[in-house]
Design a protein around this motif. Sequence first.
Motif, mmCIF file in Angstrom:
data_model
loop_
_atom_site.group_PDB
_atom_site.id
_atom_site.type_symbol
_atom_site.label_atom_id
_atom_site.label_comp_id
_atom_site.label_asym_id
_atom_site.label_seq_id
_atom_site.Cartn_x
_atom_site.Cartn_y
_atom_site.Cartn_z
ATOM 1 N N GLY A 1 0.819 -1.208 0.000
ATOM 2 C CA GLY A 1 0.000 0.000 0.000
ATOM 3 C C GLY A 1 0.852 1.255 0.000
ATOM 4 N N GLY A 2 1.933 1.233 0.734
ATOM 5 C CA GLY A 2 2.805 2.414 0.816
ATOM 6 C C GLY A 2 3.082 2.725 2.266
ATOM 7 N N THR B 1 2.471 6.198 4.793
ATOM 8 C CA THR B 1 1.335 6.992 4.342
ATOM 9 C C THR B 1 0.105 6.544 5.127
ATOM 10 O OG1 THR B 1 0.638 5.442 2.640
ATOM 11 C CG2 THR B 1 2.279 7.074 2.016
ATOM 12 N N LEU C 1 -3.125 6.345 3.991
ATOM 13 C CA LEU C 1 -4.063 5.518 3.231
ATOM 14 C C LEU C 1 -3.459 4.201 2.776
ATOM 15 C CD1 LEU C 1 -6.121 7.838 0.873
ATOM 16 C CD2 LEU C 1 -6.995 6.198 2.519
ATOM 17 N N GLY C 2 -2.130 4.148 2.699
ATOM 18 C CA GLY C 2 -1.452 2.971 2.160
ATOM 19 C C GLY C 2 -1.923 1.649 2.743
ATOM 20 N N VAL D 1 -5.394 0.672 1.495
ATOM 21 C CA VAL D 1 -5.374 0.240 0.093
ATOM 22 C C VAL D 1 -4.769 -1.159 -0.005
ATOM 23 C CG1 VAL D 1 -4.386 0.722 -2.175
ATOM 24 C CG2 VAL D 1 -5.239 2.597 -0.760
ATOM 25 N N LEU E 1 2.378 1.306 -3.537
ATOM 26 C CA LEU E 1 1.422 1.920 -4.470
ATOM 27 C C LEU E 1 1.324 3.422 -4.243
ATOM 28 C CD1 LEU E 1 -1.471 -0.717 -4.442
ATOM 29 C CD2 LEU E 1 0.197 -0.313 -6.243
ATOM 30 N N ILE E 2 1.190 3.817 -2.961
ATOM 31 C CA ILE E 2 1.076 5.236 -2.657
ATOM 32 C C ILE E 2 2.416 5.724 -2.114
ATOM 33 C CG2 ILE E 2 -0.107 6.959 -1.246
ATOM 34 C CD1 ILE E 2 -2.468 5.067 -1.109
ATOM 35 N N ARG E 3 2.955 6.768 -2.718
ATOM 36 C CA ARG E 3 4.272 7.240 -2.301
ATOM 37 C C ARG E 3 4.126 8.272 -1.188
ATOM 38 N NH1 ARG E 3 7.028 9.038 -7.189
ATOM 39 N NH2 ARG E 3 7.243 6.819 -7.505
ATOM 40 N N GLU E 4 5.033 8.170 -0.214
ATOM 41 C CA GLU E 4 5.005 9.136 0.879
ATOM 42 C C GLU E 4 5.385 10.516 0.366
ATOM 43 O OE1 GLU E 4 7.503 7.946 4.106
ATOM 44 O OE2 GLU E 4 7.334 9.898 5.054
ATOM 45 N N LYS E 5 4.640 11.516 0.823
ATOM 46 C CA LYS E 5 4.887 12.897 0.378
ATOM 47 C C LYS E 5 6.283 13.340 0.791
ATOM 48 C CE LYS E 5 0.553 15.099 0.566
ATOM 49 N NZ LYS E 5 -0.275 15.867 1.473
#
Lengths: 296, 291
Positions: free
Chosen positions: A226-227, A230, A232-233, A236, A284-288
């Motif tokens: 998921g990431g 993060t 939401l990771g 997801v 999938l989701i990259r940390e800002k």
Amino acid sequence: MDLLLHLSIVIAIYSIFALSLNIEVGYTGLFNFGHVAFFAIGAYTSALLTLQGVPFSLSMIAGIGFAGAAGFLIGIPSLKLQGDYFGIATLGFAEIVRMILQNQVAWTKGPMGLPGITRPELFSWRFDTLPEYLVLALGAAILTFLVIGFLTLSPFGRVLKAIRDDETAAAILGKNAFACKMKSFVIGSLFAGLAGVLWAHYITFISPGDFTLTETILVLLIVVLGGKGTLLGPVVGAVVLIFFQESLRFLRLPPEWSSILGPLQQMVFGLILVLLMIFRPEGLIREKGKEKIDRD
Amino acid sequence: MDSLPYYLQTVLNGVLAGCIYALFAMGLTLIYGVLNFVNFAHGELIMWGAYFLFLAISEPFALPLYAAIPVALVITALLGAAMDFAVFRPLRQANRLTLLIAAIGLSFFLRNAAQLFWGAEVQTYGFEIRQGYQWFGLYLTPQQLAIIVISVICIIGVYLLFFKSRMGKSMRALADNLDLARISGIHTERTILSAWVISSLLAGVGGILLALDTNLNPEMGVTNLIKAFAATLIGGVGNIWGALAGGIIIGLAENIAVLFISPGYKDAVAFVIMVLILLVRPYVVIGERRD
């Protein structure tokens, strides 16, 4: 319809489990490879208490509390360790917990497991049927999401990330790294305990075989896919992986395939973990604020 | 039962088990020294080493033991080299978390692959159990004698290689300072590869000896990884002789502890020792770090 409800409940529970691991692995950089131990402690504590007639509201609190206390106790020696060592220490701890569940037959019924765990009743509400249980699991998941979201977006969350990225620098700035790591570890253990409680009362039968390294790998994969780091990771990741895993069970494959399919599925999980690390370590989701390629 | 020979026998069994753990720990600490990370898949090299021998002596091949052991060891070394080539070499510059997650994923993959081929059941090599030798009331089976002899040969081999050969010198240089070693013209990739081969060979030999003495199952990797790690902690991480001493201490402690506690907890002893060391002397570990 039942399948969809079942999937949603399992996803909600695993989201809690993964969110709790993410605060350790993703935000604080603690390589917890024994997270399943706290899930197991929550599940067994609550199950054993309710089987003795203790009301769910108390047994749930006990399950969460025991998991958090275990995290605190194991954190005292192991959080002094750096990276890899912490990983092995937690891996070993999970093995010990499983050994206790298996060998202390007088307390835990050993390998036979605990059948007949009741569905919970909270403030005169009974969560018996699937839709009712979904309400409970979703409520808990949303609560977890909000609490962990609040914590990680707060200054405390930024300290955790600072410790993860450079512990010495954080210490020089006057942050007590050990105390912050301990808080993160205990919070993670508390929520893992909550996930375990919900799992035990949903499945209604638990045995030591449910709490092996396989579960740790699954939840680690959820976080990493998921990431990590993060908010939401983990959610997801839980949706994707639980959908994949649980739908295999509903394909009604011939039972003689199960001895092959089980290991094969685990091999795929291991392989995805390795490939992700080589080709897309951020998930999938990259940390800002993180560079595309995260190099030391 | 409660006589002197009985206790001496326990000590003997402890030293025997300890020799095997020492082989695991030396391999683990070698990779740690050169690459500076704990190879979580080391346990799987142990397990696959034992299963490769099982494969070589069972039906389609049915090799005699003297031919099967070299074959099994060569394949184990190839597996170790392949692990490095496929997973760890692409991650040479990656951060620690990435490396560790990849290692634990790889370990999980290999463990389930073994389960896929051979099932989760406990297997044995099926050699007939021979009458043990008896000295002063102590029993020693031919297998156990082989464990002692082979472990001692391996330990001497590691000593010669590490302290008396050019390759060992390169490895120690790499462990000290990778960049400096590279500037001095040491062929780093070749040295790293030989470290993997030696580490895998030690794991393979240890796995085979352990399986000869007890049995084979896909879970043996994880349990022994924890023991090997506890042994390296006792001896100081990255220290070959420390790993040897640590292995023997773990073996002794396990066998002596079983006199007092349920055998179901035998595998927990190593972990308890590890926690105690960390509580009492955390600097043993932290002092050795070179992050």
